[in-house]
Design an enzyme around this catalytic site. Structure first.
Site, PDB file in Angstrom:
ATOM      1  N   GLY A   1       0.809  -1.230   0.000  1.00  0.00           N
ATOM      2  CA  GLY A   1       0.000   0.000   0.000  1.00  0.00           C
ATOM      3  C   GLY A   1       0.832   1.266   0.000  1.00  0.00           C
ATOM      4  O   GLY A   1       0.422   2.297   0.544  1.00  0.00           O
TER       5      GLY A   1
ATOM      6  N   CYS B   1       0.580   0.625  -9.276  1.00  0.00           N
ATOM      7  CA  CYS B   1       0.487  -0.080  -7.991  1.00  0.00           C
ATOM      8  C   CYS B   1      -0.932  -0.612  -7.818  1.00  0.00           C
ATOM      9  O   CYS B   1      -1.892   0.161  -7.828  1.00  0.00           O
ATOM     10  CB  CYS B   1       0.837   0.845  -6.832  1.00  0.00           C
ATOM     11  SG  CYS B   1       0.573   0.018  -5.238  1.00  0.00           S
TER      12      CYS B   1
ATOM     13  N   LYS C   1       6.105   3.117 -15.587  1.00  0.00           N
ATOM     14  CA  LYS C   1       6.010   1.709 -15.184  1.00  0.00           C
ATOM     15  C   LYS C   1       4.559   1.254 -15.288  1.00  0.00           C
ATOM     16  O   LYS C   1       3.678   1.792 -14.617  1.00  0.00           O
ATOM     17  CB  LYS C   1       6.535   1.510 -13.763  1.00  0.00           C
ATOM     18  CG  LYS C   1       6.575   0.028 -13.348  1.00  0.00           C
ATOM     19  CD  LYS C   1       7.276  -0.147 -12.012  1.00  0.00           C
ATOM     20  CE  LYS C   1       7.343  -1.610 -11.601  1.00  0.00           C
ATOM     21  NZ  LYS C   1       8.024  -1.784 -10.307  1.00  0.00           N
TER      22      LYS C   1
ATOM     23  N   GLY D   1      13.867  -7.738  -9.022  1.00  0.00           N
ATOM     24  CA  GLY D   1      12.929  -7.369  -7.973  1.00  0.00           C
ATOM     25  C   GLY D   1      12.874  -8.379  -6.835  1.00  0.00           C
ATOM     26  O   GLY D   1      13.740  -8.405  -5.962  1.00  0.00           O
TER      27      GLY D   1
HETATM   28  O1  FUM Z   1       1.721  -1.907  -2.352  1.00  0.00           O
HETATM   29  C1  FUM Z   1       2.793  -1.466  -2.760  1.00  0.00           C
HETATM   30  O2  FUM Z   1       3.445  -0.632  -2.123  1.00  0.00           O
HETATM   31  C2  FUM Z   1       3.237  -1.910  -4.089  1.00  0.00           C
HETATM   32  C3  FUM Z   1       3.645  -1.077  -4.972  1.00  0.00           C
HETATM   33  C4  FUM Z   1       3.774  -1.452  -6.382  1.00  0.00           C
HETATM   34  O3  FUM Z   1       3.579  -2.608  -6.752  1.00  0.00           O
HETATM   35  O4  FUM Z   1       4.054  -0.589  -7.185  1.00  0.00           O
END
Ligand code: FUM
Length: 286
Positions: A55, A113, A147, A247
């Site tokens: 999140g 996201c 992205k 990643g």
């Molecule tokens: O929930 C997250 O912080 C994920 C971020 C993303 O996938 O960009």
């Protein structure tokens, strides 16, 4: 490069990775205001990957500039700052704030996201994607990476929109929307119910996305998704990526990026290539 959200703000990895050997570091996505993120649990290991629902937990752009950027700027590698806005104005404001700051080499717009409301709108609607990229483009002189999310029907339309908006690079993919279930409790495992799947399980999806985007746009592509070995890297380059981000592998093998760097010259030599550029997009589908 190492992907946003998988490498902290680099301090966490400093004892494990020779950071100046990396092509670039993308710190965890920052937002204009601090965010507490989603309720726990926020990660769960899955078959061949992991599901996260963080999140966009972060301390906000001003804390990043004050506490993280000076350290990141000292590392001797490119720092590509990942930003997410709740609306176009926030993207523009953050881009302008970061423009010209020492140590910021580029911006990656997190248009994808899956774990925040509104977070993927910019990456699923081509018109919104083009518009936010164009406004950021006008607001700063930094190279801009867009992205994108795989959670769309028409990925190429969004990639084209990013290019039309002035993105210098398209990065793909972010995580695939997914669910983990505790069937005995009849409950979702993640506190936010749904999460984003990453890791080796999504590599074929990411490769397909890079290949398809490569047919649609002329800007360079950064491949992301399940990359954990030099073979994975070579697959992405042959499929059309000019560069890659490592990643999820960082979580279980923090030195994966360095091992890949060490192995890359021999893999290129196997194809008779002197450099990565000789191999980009050379897949033969005939
Ligand atoms: O929930 C997250 O912080 C994920 C971020 C993303 O996938 O960009």
């Amino acid at each position: 490069m190492v992907a946003s959200g998988t490498f902290g703000y680099a301090r966490e990895m400093a004892g494990l990775v020779d950071l100046c050997r990396l092509g670039g570091i993308l710190p965890k996505t920052i937002t204009r205001e601090p965010r507490r993120g989603n309720p726990p649990p926020r990660t769960i290991e899955t078959t061949g990957g992991m599901l996260n629902s963080i999140g966009l937990d972060n301390d906000g752009i001003e804390a990043f500039i004050e506490h993280q950027l000076p350290y990141l700027a000292s590392l001797g590698t490119a720092i590509l700052v990942s930003i997410a806005g709740r609306n176009r104005a926030e993207f523009v404001e953050m881009a302008a704030r970061l423009d010209g700051l020492a140590g910021v080499a580029a911006l990656e717009l997190n248009l994808s996201c899956p774990n925040v409301s509104g977070g993927v709108d910019f990456g699923t609607d081509p018109a919104m994607c083009e518009s936010v990229v164009a406004r950021v483009r006008r607001a700063c002189g930094l190279p801009v990476l867009a992205k994108l999310t795989p959670n769309v029907t028409h990925l190429c339309a969004v990639a084209k929109a990013a290019e039309a908006g002035g993105a210098d690079v398209v990065s793909l993919i972010n995580t695939c929307l997914g669910l983990a279930v505790d069937w005995r409790r009849r409950r979702p495992i993640l506190g936010n119910v749904m999460g984003g799947l990453s890791g080796p399980a999504i590599k074929p999806i990411a490769l397909g996305a890079v290949y398809r985007a490569g047919q649609a746009v002329n800007v360079p592509l950064v491949g992301i998704g399940g990359i954990a070995s030099v073979d994975d890297v070579m697959e992405f380059i042959v499929a059309g990526a000019t560069a890659v981000q490592i990643g999820t592998a960082n979580f279980y093998n923090p030195t994966a990026s360095i091992q890949i760097l060490d192995a890359l010259p021999a893999a290129l030599a196997e194809l008779g290539a002197a450099c990565v550029a000789d191999v980009v997009g050379t897949i033969d589908t005939g």
